[in-house]
Design a protein around this motif. Structure first.
Motif, PDB file in Angstrom:
ATOM      1  N   ILE A 286      35.945  46.938  39.380  1.00 61.53           N
ATOM      2  CA  ILE A 286      37.310  46.458  39.174  1.00 61.53           C
ATOM      3  C   ILE A 286      37.629  46.350  37.686  1.00 61.53           C
ATOM      4  N   ALA A 287      36.670  45.881  36.882  1.00 57.76           N
ATOM      5  CA  ALA A 287      36.906  45.734  35.443  1.00 57.76           C
ATOM      6  C   ALA A 287      37.211  47.078  34.799  1.00 57.76           C
ATOM      7  N   LEU A 288      36.438  48.105  35.140  1.00 53.31           N
ATOM      8  CA  LEU A 288      36.697  49.421  34.558  1.00 53.31           C
ATOM      9  C   LEU A 288      38.041  49.958  35.006  1.00 53.31           C
ATOM     10  N   ALA A 289      38.372  49.767  36.273  1.00 56.35           N
ATOM     11  CA  ALA A 289      39.676  50.229  36.755  1.00 56.35           C
ATOM     12  C   ALA A 289      40.814  49.496  36.059  1.00 56.35           C
ATOM     13  N   ALA A 290      40.591  48.219  35.712  1.00 58.58           N
ATOM     14  CA  ALA A 290      41.634  47.420  35.078  1.00 58.58           C
ATOM     15  C   ALA A 290      41.843  47.761  33.618  1.00 58.58           C
ATOM     16  N   GLY A 291      40.844  48.394  32.973  1.00 61.42           N
ATOM     17  CA  GLY A 291      41.006  48.773  31.577  1.00 61.42           C
ATOM     18  C   GLY A 291      39.853  48.466  30.667  1.00 61.42           C
ATOM     19  N   ALA A 292      38.804  47.823  31.178  1.00 64.01           N
ATOM     20  CA  ALA A 292      37.615  47.617  30.348  1.00 64.01           C
ATOM     21  C   ALA A 292      36.955  48.957  30.052  1.00 64.01           C
ATOM     22  N   ASP A 293      36.320  49.060  28.906  1.00 62.10           N
ATOM     23  CA  ASP A 293      35.602  50.286  28.540  1.00 62.10           C
ATOM     24  C   ASP A 293      34.103  50.155  28.779  1.00 62.10           C
ATOM     25  N   GLN A 294      33.587  48.950  28.656  1.00 68.77           N
ATOM     26  CA  GLN A 294      32.182  48.678  28.952  1.00 68.77           C
ATOM     27  C   GLN A 294      32.087  47.348  29.691  1.00 68.77           C
ATOM     28  N   VAL A 295      31.125  47.269  30.599  1.00 71.92           N
ATOM     29  CA  VAL A 295      30.838  46.010  31.277  1.00 71.92           C
ATOM     30  C   VAL A 295      29.404  45.624  30.949  1.00 71.92           C
ATOM     31  N   SER A 318      34.701  58.374  45.554  1.00 76.72           N
ATOM     32  CA  SER A 318      35.734  58.153  46.571  1.00 76.72           C
ATOM     33  C   SER A 318      37.143  58.253  46.012  1.00 76.72           C
ATOM     34  N   GLY A 319      37.278  58.220  44.713  1.00 79.35           N
ATOM     35  CA  GLY A 319      38.590  58.230  44.092  1.00 79.35           C
ATOM     36  C   GLY A 319      39.172  56.855  43.865  1.00 79.35           C
ATOM     37  N   ALA A 320      38.457  55.801  44.280  1.00 80.84           N
ATOM     38  CA  ALA A 320      38.942  54.441  44.049  1.00 80.84           C
ATOM     39  C   ALA A 320      38.990  54.108  42.566  1.00 80.84           C
ATOM     40  N   LEU A 321      38.123  54.728  41.788  1.00 77.60           N
ATOM     41  CA  LEU A 321      38.117  54.592  40.334  1.00 77.60           C
ATOM     42  C   LEU A 321      38.483  55.945  39.739  1.00 77.60           C
ATOM     43  N   PRO A 322      39.637  56.050  39.113  1.00 75.55           N
ATOM     44  CA  PRO A 322      40.082  57.359  38.621  1.00 75.55           C
ATOM     45  C   PRO A 322      39.137  57.940  37.567  1.00 75.55           C
ATOM     46  N   GLU A 323      38.875  59.231  37.700  1.00 74.68           N
ATOM     47  CA  GLU A 323      37.998  59.924  36.758  1.00 74.68           C
ATOM     48  C   GLU A 323      38.519  59.812  35.332  1.00 74.68           C
ATOM     49  N   GLU A 324      39.849  59.948  35.174  1.00 75.98           N
ATOM     50  CA  GLU A 324      40.399  59.916  33.816  1.00 75.98           C
ATOM     51  C   GLU A 324      40.217  58.559  33.156  1.00 75.98           C
ATOM     52  N   ARG A 325      40.203  57.479  33.941  1.00 73.74           N
ATOM     53  CA  ARG A 325      39.978  56.139  33.394  1.00 73.74           C
ATOM     54  C   ARG A 325      38.577  56.012  32.819  1.00 73.74           C
ATOM     55  N   VAL A 326      37.579  56.543  33.528  1.00 71.44           N
ATOM     56  CA  VAL A 326      36.200  56.465  33.051  1.00 71.44           C
ATOM     57  C   VAL A 326      35.995  57.375  31.851  1.00 71.44           C
ATOM     58  N   ARG A 327      36.588  58.541  31.875  1.00 71.95           N
ATOM     59  CA  ARG A 327      36.453  59.445  30.720  1.00 71.95           C
ATOM     60  C   ARG A 327      37.124  58.843  29.481  1.00 71.95           C
TER      61      ARG A 327
END
Length: 492
Positions: A286-295, A318-327
């Motif tokens: 959830i943190a990464l999806a919300a905008g965190a870069d590292q946990v 599953s697509g619940a966490l967008p690839e572009e957000r992690v990249r």
């Protein structure tokens, strides 16, 4: 077969570069002072963004250098980080860390050049150890008297004062090639709960929260490369989730409104504000999806880190966490590593006396009592916070360095027979010094202090936390803080 050796189905199907990007979004704690655990090596091989060191990883300075060298031999762009606020918060005592007071004392002294000298000493020492990311300074404002966790870690309650000291700290740290991190966005100073222990809520309306944002704006303007989020719920900003998990706070407020472009790192996910309400693994996703870069997963049990990693990989699959957000997040971490991962081992000397000078100046900003010789010191303080406090500093030890005739009693918990204790202390013929540490949060301290003061009106009262009306205040129980008070008591 361990968790580390059981790759999830998602990991097997993700592109290699996306798998690496996901690993860059993790910071792991671990156990040991010499060998790097095999599961950690595997994580680093796959792109782990960083590790965080604690007292458990420190035996002496040379050992830490060997450990950080070994970590970087696995992957040169690994960020090696530590909490390094100074004062009572320090994991590098056994590695000859410079002694500096808490930030509150620096704010009381209010000399940004002196703050810069203290920050320079801490950062210069880190660089020689191969540690190039420091989760400091604290940008929270201390304005809630019942706040149990910020207190003297803050520069104070005044946002303008905090801003000038944050700038000094950030600039001095960066000059040593060490990444600083202002924390805990958007501010932990208005809570009455320690997020290590439970959900913290700041229920103030939006217009009253703006003052807490000011130090973070100043840190961003100063070019701070990292910010750390708070595990605090702000109903005026997002009634449903703590800041660490809130897209409204991390995305809309921090990125869009404040314009922060550096690395946003979460506070540790095993803190109960996240772990009890969501679980560490879900918290990571959830943190990464919300905008965190590292946990950060600071616990030494790497199974917890691996569970967080797998939750992120599964969410990507599953697509619940967008690839572009992690990249996007991994790109920020990669740029941070390009700038800070390689330590500057050959550094100019730092001012080893800056911390004591700052502690002395803070203590001496108020009228001083007359010296007392041969005093009996009653030193009352809470048990050390497991995530923050050192162990072993006490006022009597510091005072005896100047006055060997001093005696004393030290208590870190309510006495079993308070009446007998009071009777024995009150009857001593020696001058009496009663020191308390944030007695307003610990009723047993306040009761014992007041009882002793009633029996001995001549008792000299000392505060070793925030000021509470004592004749002297050390602004926390770091070694130099207590030494500065001891010098005044002994007339040194």
């Amino acid at each position: 077969m361990t968790h580390a050796e059981r790759p999830s189905a998602a990991a097997a199907t993700l592109p290699v570069d996306l798998d690496e990007a996901a690993h860059r979004c993790l910071v792991a704690g671990f156990d040991g002072t010499t060998a790097v655990p095999h599961p950690l090596k595997r994580l680093i091989d796959r792109g782990l963004g960083g590790v965080i060191l604690f007292t458990r990883n420190v035996r002496d300075a040379e050992q830490v250098r060997r450990l950080t060298d070994e970590l970087r031999s696995i992957r040169p762009d690994l960020l090696v980080a530590i909490d390094n606020e100074g004062g009572g918060t320090g994991h590098l005592v056994r590695a000859d860390a410079p002694e500096v007071p808490d930030s509150y004392a620096l704010g009381v002294a209010d000399d940004p050049a002196l703050t810069a000298r203290c920050a320079d000493a801490l950062a210069g020492h880190l660089a020689t150890l191969g540690i190039t990311a420091s989760y400091a300074p604290v940008a929270d404002l201390q304005h809630e008297p019942r706040n149990p966790i910020v207190r003297t870690r803050s520069f104070g309650a005044d946002p303008v004062l905090a801003a000038r000291h944050l700038r000094a700290w950030i600039d001095a740290t960066d000059a040593r090639g060490v990444a600083s991190c202002a924390k805990h966005f958007p501010g932990h100073g208005g809570t009455v709960t320690d997020s290590h222990h439970g959900i913290a809520v700041d229920a103030r309306p939006y217009d009253r929260l703006l003052v807490d944002l000011a130090p973070f704006r100043a840190a961003i303007d100063a070019g701070v490369p990292m910010l750390m989020s708070a595990h605090v719920v702000f109903p005026a900003l997002d009634a449903n989730r703590p800041a660490t998990l809130s897209r409204r706070i991390l995305g809309d407020l921090l990125r869009l409104e404040l314009g922060f472009e550096g690395v946003l790192v979460s506070d540790a996910l095993e803190m109960k504000a996240i772990a009890d309400a969501y679980g560490e693994a879900a918290g990571a996703r959830i943190a990464l999806a919300a905008g965190a870069d590292q946990v950060i997963v600071a616990v030494p049990d790497l199974e917890v880190t691996l569970a967080c990693r797998d939750a992120v990989l599964d969410a990507l699959h599953s697509g619940a966490l967008p690839e572009e957000r992690v990249r996007e997040a991994a790109g920020r971490v990669r740029r941070l590593a390009e700038r800070y991962a390689t330590p500057r081992r050959m550094t100019a000397p730092w001012d080893a006396d800056a911390g004591l000078e700052a502690a002395r100046r803070a203590v001496r900003t108020r009228a001083l009592p007359a010296p007392v010789r041969g005093a009996h010191v009653v030193d009352l303080f809470p048990a050390p916070h497991p995530a923050l406090d050192r162990r072993g500093e006490d006022l009597l030890t510091e005072l005896r360095a100047f006055d060997p005739e001093a005696t004393g009693t030290a208590l870190s918990a309510e006495p079993t027979d308070e009446a007998a204790l009071v009777e024995g202390i009150a009857r001593t013929g020696a001058p009496l010094v009663v020191a308390t540490s944030d007695a307003g949060l610990h009723p047993w301290q306040a009761r014992l202090r007041d009882t002793l003061a009633a029996r001995r009106p001549d008792a000299l009262l000392v505060d070793t936390g925030l000021p509470e009306g004592g004749a002297l205040c050390s602004y926390r129980r770091g070694k130099v803080n207590l030494r500065a008070v001891a010098e005044v008591l002994a007339g040194a």
